[in-house]
Every structure is written in C-alpha cells, then in structure tokens.
Design an enzyme around this catalytic site. Sequence first.
Site, PDB file in Angstrom:
ATOM      1  N   HIS A 242      -3.528  -5.467   0.353  1.00 34.49           N
ATOM      2  CA  HIS A 242      -3.037  -5.654   1.775  1.00 34.49           C
ATOM      3  C   HIS A 242      -3.006  -7.382   2.096  1.00 34.49           C
ATOM      4  O   HIS A 242      -4.094  -7.666   2.509  1.00 34.49           O
ATOM      5  CB  HIS A 242      -3.962  -4.901   2.839  1.00 34.49           C
ATOM      6  CG  HIS A 242      -3.763  -3.548   3.029  1.00 34.49           C
ATOM      7  ND1 HIS A 242      -2.676  -3.168   3.641  1.00 34.49           N
ATOM      8  CD2 HIS A 242      -4.241  -2.443   2.420  1.00 34.49           C
ATOM      9  CE1 HIS A 242      -2.625  -1.692   3.704  1.00 34.49           C
ATOM     10  NE2 HIS A 242      -3.542  -1.233   2.963  1.00 34.49           N
TER      11      HIS A 242
ATOM     12  N   GLU B 131      -1.501  -8.561   4.216  1.00 30.24           N
ATOM     13  CA  GLU B 131      -1.424  -8.881   5.629  1.00 30.24           C
ATOM     14  C   GLU B 131      -2.513  -8.729   6.595  1.00 30.24           C
ATOM     15  O   GLU B 131      -2.917  -8.848   7.714  1.00 30.24           O
ATOM     16  CB  GLU B 131      -0.314  -7.883   6.298  1.00 30.24           C
ATOM     17  CG  GLU B 131      -0.894  -6.747   6.698  1.00 30.24           C
ATOM     18  CD  GLU B 131      -0.993  -5.549   5.717  1.00 30.24           C
ATOM     19  OE1 GLU B 131      -0.797  -4.349   5.647  1.00 30.24           O
ATOM     20  OE2 GLU B 131      -0.904  -5.938   4.317  1.00 30.24           O
TER      21      GLU B 131
ATOM     22  N   CYS C 111       0.708  -1.194   0.070  1.00 23.45           N
ATOM     23  CA  CYS C 111       0.017   0.017   0.265  1.00 23.45           C
ATOM     24  C   CYS C 111       0.779   1.247   0.146  1.00 23.45           C
ATOM     25  O   CYS C 111       1.357   1.509  -0.958  1.00 23.45           O
ATOM     26  CB  CYS C 111      -0.992   0.000   1.099  1.00 23.45           C
ATOM     27  SG  CYS C 111      -2.228   1.058   1.048  1.00 23.45           S
TER      28      CYS C 111
END
Length: 238
Positions: free
Chosen positions: A185, A187, A95
């Site tokens: 993302h 994660e 990001c």
Amino acid sequence: MHKFLIVKVGGTFADYAAERGDFEDWTVRGMSLAESEWETVNPQNGANLPDPAGFAGAVITGSHDMVTDGTPWITDTAAWVRRAVDAGLPLLGICFGHQLMADALGGKADYHPDGVEIGTANITRTRASEEDPLFRDLPEVFPGHVTHSQTALKLPQGATLLATGSHDPHQSFRVGESAWGVQFHPEFDAPAIHEYISRREADLAASGRDVAAIRATVRDTPQSASLLKLFANYCRTR
C-alpha cells in the site's frame, strides 16, 4: 491535460475515513494532485465506469472485499480493466486493485495459503525492475505497508515480475508498458497500518500471531510511497 481517474473499489473503516479521509484521498495526496486534476468513480456503489480514453491514468484502490466474491461490480470492473489495458491507459492497481488486475488479465487471485500478511514488509526488486520506469530508481530492498488475505497467486501470461517478498512472491508486476499492480500500500502511512493492526488484533491473536512482533515491523515507507508520484509523473510525460 486529461484528468486522473481514481477507481474506488472500497474504502477504509467509516469512522477512520471521517477522521483522516478515504482511500481516494490518501492516493491523490500521494500523487500530489490538485483538486481539478482528478475525479473518482465508485463501481462498488453501482456507478458506471467511464471510457478509459478520456483520462491521463487511473488508480484502482484497495478494498475490504475479495476478488473471489465474484459480485457483478467486480466482474464489470475486471472487464473495464481489460478495456483500459487494450486502450493503453496507464493503470496502477493497489492491493485489491493489484489482485483484480492479475485475475482480469489471465492470472488468478485467491486466498494466500499462508494467511494474512499485515504490518510493514521488506519489498525486494527483481532484476527485471531495473528497466521499469517506476521501480528502477528505488532501493533494491525497501519497506512497504501490507494488509491482505488474498493475493495474486498467478500472474498473467507475459507479465513482468517487478518485486517480491518473503510472504508474498508477487508484490508487484507490470503488464505491457503501463499497467502496474502493487500488493503493498503506497498510499498508507505508519498511523494507517497501525490502525489496521489494532482493528484486526483479536483475530490475529486468535490465529496464533504475535501482534507485538507485527507492530514492531511498522516504520515509515518513503520509497514505496514515492511510487504514487512516480506514476503520476509517468502519466504526464509519456
């Protein structure tokens, strides 16, 4: 074996971090790293970035700041990105990290002309990704969590576009052999993106967005999440 470096350029909401950990914690869990295998540095808080040569690979996290803020720590981190790429350190920018890498390496980051992208988006691999060590075994289309106002408007010269989306044409790129940026993302899990939607609900509704429709996009993203472990394995075996 050298450690992995997590370049923490921002964090999630403080109260949410107290409950579930912060960006670096989510990242190393996704990479399946033991505590002894990684360390973190926070240039946002004034910490000096280390010599890139001392690490197996590095991940640059997301941030609630904007690349175009142009603060000294952002400028310094962009310079470190260039040194790391020159040194051949494998990088994964997420990001903000993706946008910073694009900007630092000759592209351009700025606000997306169509506004915020948030929820779970369909990520579409490009033909070039068929030769990429991280992306080649992923489905042609896979879901990824997104929450961003800025984007990589222009990729660096010579960058390989690996993935696109209906809102953001630059969902992933690679520079050289081992410097990747991903706008989505890997994660985040579904509860995390639901939290971000809830935190931004009033602003989204005020701008005319259908928050219920955004929530309805959210689903699990095992394929995009797998990129973290794929990156760690790439760094170990290169």
